[in-house]
Motif scaffolding. Structure first.
Motif, PDB file in Angstrom:
ATOM      1  N   THR A  81       3.219  -1.504   5.510  1.00 34.60           N
ATOM      2  CA  THR A  81       2.493  -1.178   4.270  1.00 34.60           C
ATOM      3  C   THR A  81       2.333  -2.406   3.372  1.00 34.60           C
ATOM      4  N   LEU A 101       0.841  -1.200   0.000  1.00 32.32           N
ATOM      5  CA  LEU A 101       0.000   0.000   0.000  1.00 32.32           C
ATOM      6  C   LEU A 101       0.875   1.247   0.000  1.00 32.32           C
ATOM      7  N   ARG A 102       0.266   2.389  -0.331  1.00 28.41           N
ATOM      8  CA  ARG A 102       1.003   3.659  -0.297  1.00 28.41           C
ATOM      9  C   ARG A 102       1.432   3.979   1.129  1.00 28.41           C
ATOM     10  N   ARG A 112      -8.597  -0.936   2.936  1.00 28.86           N
ATOM     11  CA  ARG A 112      -7.904  -1.319   1.695  1.00 28.86           C
ATOM     12  C   ARG A 112      -7.659  -2.828   1.659  1.00 28.86           C
ATOM     13  N   LYS A 121      -6.079   1.614   6.397  1.00 25.06           N
ATOM     14  CA  LYS A 121      -5.427   0.466   5.774  1.00 25.06           C
ATOM     15  C   LYS A 121      -6.302  -0.783   5.823  1.00 25.06           C
ATOM     16  N   GLU A 124      -4.968   3.046  -3.652  1.00 22.83           N
ATOM     17  CA  GLU A 124      -3.930   3.054  -2.605  1.00 22.83           C
ATOM     18  C   GLU A 124      -2.979   1.863  -2.708  1.00 22.83           C
ATOM     19  N   CYS A 134      -1.132   5.852   3.164  1.00 25.19           N
ATOM     20  CA  CYS A 134      -2.476   5.281   3.071  1.00 25.19           C
ATOM     21  C   CYS A 134      -3.224   5.406   4.397  1.00 25.19           C
TER      22      CYS A 134
END
Length: 685
Positions: free
Chosen positions: A218, A177-178, A187, A184, A242, A181
């Motif tokens: 991440t 992920l970014r 996502r 989370k 993301e 983000c």
């Protein structure tokens, strides 16, 4: 620098450059050795890159930069033009169009262009797309032997092995992920949802509980069993916002026996990334020459024809104001006639002439070439022909023909559907065409032209045509008509049966279309615009779908009629003529009153009964009849009297009254009265 003020110009010019790329790529496919075409595509890509970089759209700039490198290689004869190369460039243009569309809808224009950039980079290095695909396949098989990131217990290993025996492939999918983000856990849920559409998730690392509590940095890994290819899995997960990276590695049986943990594999193409990010490199001498030519061309164009971009909303406001002026003009003309003052009459007459000229100017300002709709069809036809393994030439004639913007906005989808039908079920496959003595390449002709106050659009193919017997058999089977009625139908009337809801003559359901599936929607859309669609076909020779559309929908010419104490407006575009019919001339046929009109039996429709107008007076001596048509069908609308012709403003009845039978709208007359506009298409069945 404040960029928002340039955003609208950026979007419009970007769309123009991308359209130019599409058109010239299609030309290049037919003439791969023509460097003039390559130069045009390069110029559009180079301009788009510069604009994108200036506006801060990095993904757009990155992809156009890499596309530019490939085009420069073609110009310098270092890279050959092949169908596989054009496929990659077309996909890159699709990504660019998606980003520009995102920006026009208020988005940030971001998109994962890694795959497109990677393919273009391979081409730039001298590897053909086909060779690159073969290498990817080898690499995909090789990754099956890499050490695993997750450890598995006996139960999980058994599940994976059993899934492999049933044709599933086990993958370990690393997801990143970014850094910035938020939410989370949300996502992660979206990643799981995307993965489970393609297979079944059997393990996660960290475990699901920790992922739900956002107890990870991440990155995380899931184990997925699926029958899909790794590229499809990666693409599905990358579509989740993301997510910046998704890497699917196939698990081998040997790796399961000795499970080991391993650090995530680092990409080995840093050199590519650095090269793509070098957007400020100095332009080549060839680029400068192209830019100078472009500058000269623009200067010459500006000196000959000066233009200005106007927001369409401003034209809509202008049109609405003018519509109010037309209503007041009608009122003034009526007052002038009643007072019969010479000075007033002269002034009103002059005002009517000037407002008429103004009306023509405003309507012309709203006119848009059908080219704006036609432009998207060559790419669509190319791709569908590939998917169907057919050879098809698309000929476009009369793309400069103009229509009102409101009509243009609505006509796109019906044309797409008719073209897809022609491609799928009209034009035959090359082997069938060859067996029938035809050229292997079929032709679809898209033609637009003006005729009177209408525009005609024709979709013609030289394919198999429509089988009368096949249509009739299906119509009888579906209960649309009976055997007795079927035998009396003309060929055109038979073809019109395919417009019935849910009707299809296709032997099998197709993803692309079915001759007749959805054609009821096409017909309804066109008729809602005040138009009509007809079919002509010859078995073994081909078919023609002809669409008739009004030039504009806002101000129309009508015949005003009176029914008892109420006034109605019948569009002149539907009227053949008016007539006075004596009572003794009326005949009866099948419980329907009819008249003999120039040798044809025309049914009479009494509007006072259809619209339930309260009866105040009766005229027993004769009937005033308006003869109207819809395609090759006619009807006589019986009214009390004719008032005369007039230009009126068509106003919508709104959602509450949108279901009113046979009424398409209303208008305000000069005396302030409201007249309902009759929808002749709804009256003629």
């Amino acid at each position: 620098m404040e960029m928002s003020q340039y955003l609208e110009v950026f979007i419009e010019e970007s769309k123009e450059h991308l359209q130019s790329c599409n058109e010239h790529l299609l030309e290049l496919e037919k003439n791969p050795g023509n460097l003039t075409i390559v130069n045009e595509i390069f110029r559009s890509a180079h301009t788009l890159k510069g604009m994108s970089a200036t506006m801060g759209y990095e993904d757009l700039a990155k992809l156009t930069h890499q596309m530019e490198n490939v085009l420069d290689g073609i110009r310098q004869s270092k890279i050959p033009v092949t169908p596989a190369l054009l496929d990659v460039v077309f996909l890159a243009v699709d990504d660019l169009e998606a980003m520009v569309e995102s920006i026009s809808e208020g988005g940030d224009g971001k998109r994962d262009v890694t795959e497109a950039v990677r393919k273009l980079t391979l081409i730039e290095k001298g590897e053909s797309p086909d060779e690159a695909a073969a290498k990817e396949e080898i690499a995909s098989a090789a990754v099956a032997e890499v050490p695993l990131k997750n450890t598995y217990d006996e139960f999980e290993i058994t599940v994976i092995q059993q899934s492999m025996e049933h044709g599933f492939y086990p993958y370990e999918v690393g997801v990143t992920l970014r850094e910035d983000c938020l939410l989370k856990a949300a996502r992660v849920y979206m990643v799981f949802e995307a993965a489970e559409k393609l297979g079944e998730v059997i393990k996660a690392n960290p475990p699901v509980e920790q992922l739900e509590e956002e107890q990870f940095d991440t990155s995380f890994t899931i184990t997925l069993v699926s029958k899909e290819d790794r590229s499809l899995i990666e693409k599905a997960i990358m579509n989740v916002s993301e997510v910046v990276k998704a890497e699917a590695l196939k698990i081998s049986s040997d790796a399961l026996r000795t499970p080991k943990e391993q650090e995530p594999k680092q990409p080995a193409n840093n050199d590519i990334r650095e090269k793509v990010q070098t957007l400020d490199a100095p332009a080549s001498e060839i680029e400068e020459q192209s830019d100078n030519k472009e500058t000269n061309r623009v200067k010459q164009g500006n000196s000959a024809n000066k233009t200005i971009r106007v927001n369409i909303e401003r034209l809509d406001i202008l049109m609405n104001l003018f519509e109010e002026l037309v209503i007041d003009r009608g009122r003034l003309e009526q007052i002038s006639r009643e007072l019969d003052n010479p000075a007033l009459n002269e002034t009103v007459e002059r005002m009517s002439r000037i407002s008429g000229d103004l009306q023509n100017i405003i309507l012309n300002m709203r006119m848009v070439p059908v080219e704006t709709v036609f432009n998207r069809f060559p790419r669509m036809v190319r791709q569908l022909a590939k998917d169907l393994n057919k050879k098809i030439d698309l000929e476009i004639i009369g793309a400069e023909t103009e229509l009102d913007r409101t009509v243009i906005d609505e006509i796109g989808d019906p044309l797409v559907h008719l073209l897809r039908n022609a491609l799928d079920h009209g034009v035959e496959t090359p082997d069938i065409r060859k067996a029938n003595g035809k050229a292997e390449t079929g032709t679809i002709r898209l033609k637009a032209f003006h005729s009177g106050n209408h525009v005609f659009i024709e979709i013609e193919d030289n394919g198999a045509g429509i089988s009368r017997d096949k249509v009739l058999n299906k119509a009888i089977k579906n209960g649309i008509i009976n055997d007795n009625a079927a035998s009396a139908l003309t060929d055109k009337q038979v073809y019109e049966l395919i417009f019935a809801s849910g009707f299809s003559t296709a032997d099998k359901i197709s993803d692309i279309s079915g001759r007749g599936v959805g054609l009821d929607v096409v017909k309804n859309t066109i008729e809602s615009l005040g138009g009509s669609v007809t079919i002509d076909s010859e078995l073994g020779k081909g078919s023609i779908f002809s669409i008739q559309l009004p030039l504009t929908l806002s101000i129309i010419s009508v015949m005003l009629v009176e029914i008892q104490e109420e006034k109605y407006a019948v569009p002149l575009s539907s009227i053949i003529e008016t007539a006075i019919v004596r009572i003794d001339e009326i005949l009866n046929a099948h419980n329907q009153k009819v008249i003999d009109f120039r040798g044809k039996v025309v049914p009479l429709l009494f509007l006072k009964d259809l619209f339930e107008v309260p009866s105040v007076k009766e005229n027993d001596a004769f009937y005033s009849v308006v003869i109207v048509r819809k395609g090759d069908k006619m009807a006589g609308l019986v009214v009390d009297s004719f008032i005369g012709q007039q230009e009126v403003v068509l106003k919508s009845l709104g959602n509450y009254l949108s279901g009113a039978f046979a009424i398409s709208g209303a208008t305000i007359l000069g005396d302030g009265e409201v007249a309902l506009i009759v929808d002749c298409n709804a009256l003629i069945k």
